[in-house]
Write a protein that holds these residues in place. Structure first.
Motif, PDB file in Angstrom:
ATOM      1  N   PHE A  98       9.354  36.777  27.936  1.00  0.00           N
ATOM      2  CA  PHE A  98      10.296  37.344  26.967  1.00  0.00           C
ATOM      3  C   PHE A  98      11.573  37.814  27.658  1.00  0.00           C
ATOM      4  CE2 PHE A  98      11.819  40.792  24.118  1.00  0.00           C
ATOM      5  CZ  PHE A  98      12.083  40.000  23.021  1.00  0.00           C
ATOM      6  N   VAL A 143      13.697  34.894  28.061  1.00  0.00           N
ATOM      7  CA  VAL A 143      14.343  34.570  26.787  1.00  0.00           C
ATOM      8  C   VAL A 143      15.582  35.439  26.591  1.00  0.00           C
ATOM      9  CG1 VAL A 143      14.094  34.680  24.269  1.00  0.00           C
ATOM     10  CG2 VAL A 143      12.265  33.713  25.664  1.00  0.00           C
ATOM     11  N   GLY A 155      18.128  32.554  22.398  1.00  0.00           N
ATOM     12  CA  GLY A 155      17.404  33.765  22.775  1.00  0.00           C
ATOM     13  C   GLY A 155      17.653  34.925  21.847  1.00  0.00           C
ATOM     14  N   THR A 199      18.569  34.321  28.670  1.00  0.00           N
ATOM     15  CA  THR A 199      19.236  33.083  28.270  1.00  0.00           C
ATOM     16  C   THR A 199      20.505  33.326  27.468  1.00  0.00           C
ATOM     17  OG1 THR A 199      17.876  32.873  26.262  1.00  0.00           O
ATOM     18  CG2 THR A 199      17.095  31.771  28.263  1.00  0.00           C
ATOM     19  N   ALA A 215       8.681  30.850  17.942  1.00  0.00           N
ATOM     20  CA  ALA A 215       8.571  31.479  19.266  1.00  0.00           C
ATOM     21  C   ALA A 215       8.405  32.988  19.135  1.00  0.00           C
ATOM     22  CB  ALA A 215       9.804  31.148  20.097  1.00  0.00           C
ATOM     23  N   GLU A 221      17.430  26.187  20.990  1.00  0.00           N
ATOM     24  CA  GLU A 221      16.807  27.408  21.532  1.00  0.00           C
ATOM     25  C   GLU A 221      17.879  28.480  21.649  1.00  0.00           C
ATOM     26  OE1 GLU A 221      15.932  30.555  23.982  1.00  0.00           O
ATOM     27  OE2 GLU A 221      17.334  29.013  24.673  1.00  0.00           O
ATOM     28  N   ILE A 252      15.506  34.526  18.701  1.00  0.00           N
ATOM     29  CA  ILE A 252      14.111  34.880  19.004  1.00  0.00           C
ATOM     30  C   ILE A 252      13.952  36.386  19.072  1.00  0.00           C
ATOM     31  CG2 ILE A 252      12.281  34.692  20.728  1.00  0.00           C
ATOM     32  CD1 ILE A 252      13.408  31.963  21.486  1.00  0.00           C
TER      33      ILE A 252
END
Length: 214
Positions: free
Chosen positions: A82, A85, A124, A88, A66, A122, A127
Motif C-alpha cells: 500500500f 501504491v 494510486g 506512485t 485493488a 492504475e 485506490i
C-alpha cells in the motif's frame, strides 16, 4: 467573439476599449471551417473523449478492486504494498516518462489508443480514496453477506460498490479531467494525427512565427 474575427483583427481593437472590442466588425467562420476540415479537430475531440472515458471506466474498475483487496483482505506485505501504491502518485511523471516509453515501445503499443490509455489505468490516488471509504464501512455488512453464502465478487458488486457512489463520482471526475488535460504522455506515445488528442492539437496552433488565436 474573437473566434468569429479574422486573425488580423484579434488585437486590432484592444485599445482603446470600445464596442468593437467585444463585437466583431467583420464576422467570419473561417476559423471553425479550418478547425474541423484542415485540422481534423472532430477526430481530435473524439480521441480525447474516447481515451478519457476508457481510462475513467477501467481506472475505476481496477482502482476499486485493488482498494477492496486492501480494505477487506489481510495478506503478507499488505502495508508495504500500500505504501508503494501511495508513492506512485507522488512521483513526478517526468521521472518515469523515458522508462515508460521504452516499455510501451517493447510491447508494440506505440501510436495507438492502448499506449495512451493503459499506462494511466492504475491510479494510486484513486485506490487510496476507495480504500479509505471502504475502511469506514461497517464490517458487519461483509460478515452477514459471507454468512449468507455470498461470494467476495458478489459482495463487491452488489453491496460495497452501490454504497460508494460519492467516491466513485469524485474518482471518475479526477481520472477524466486528468486524461483530458494530459499533454506530455500523448505527445510522446503517439506520432500520427489519427491518435492526436486535444491538448496536443491545441499546441500545434502555436508556430515559430505566431499563434492562431482565433
Amino acid at each position: 467573439m474573437s473566434s468569429f474575427r479574422p486573425l488580423d483583427d484579434i488585437f486590432k481593437f484592444i485599445s482603446p476599449i470600445t464596442w468593437r472590442t467585444f463585437i466583431p466588425t467583420h464576422v467570419t467562420g473561417e476559423a471553425y471551417v479550418s478547425l474541423f476540415t484542415e485540422r481534423g479537430f472532430g477526430r481530435t475531440l473524439f480521441n480525447s473523449f474516447f481515451t478519457a472515458m476508457a481510462e475513467m471506466l477501467f481506472g475505476l474498475l481496477v482502482g476499486s478492486m485493488a482498494a477492496f483487496a486492501f480494505a477487506f483482505f489481510q495478506f503478507r506485505g499488505e502495508n508495504a504494498m500500500f505504501v508503494l501504491v501511495l508513492i506512485t502518485f507522488m512521483i513526478p511523471f517526468e521521472m518515469i516518462a523515458i522508462p515508460l516509453y521504452s516499455l510501451v515501445d517493447q510491447l508494440g503499443w506505440m501510436d495507438s489508443y492502448t499506449a495512451i490509455i493503459v499506462p494511466g489505468i492504475e491510479n494510486g490516488l484513486v485506490i487510496f480514496l476507495y480504500r479509505q471509504f471502504f475502511m469506514e464501512l461497517s464490517p458487519s455488512l461483509t460478515e452477514a453477506a459471507r454468512l449468507d453464502g455470498a461470494s467476495w465478487f458478489r459482495i463487491y458488486t452488489k453491496i460495497i460498490m452501490p454504497l460508494c457512489k460519492p467516491v466513485t463520482l469524485s474518482a471518475g471526475l479526477l481520472i477524466f479531467v486528468h486524461q483530458w488535460e494530459s499533454f506530455m504522455w500523448p505527445l510522446i506515445a503517439t506520432r500520427s494525427d489519427q491518435y492526436k488528442v486535444i491538448q496536443v492539437a491545441l499546441s500545434d496552433f502555436t508556430t515559430e512565427f505566431g499563434t492562431y488565436w482565433n
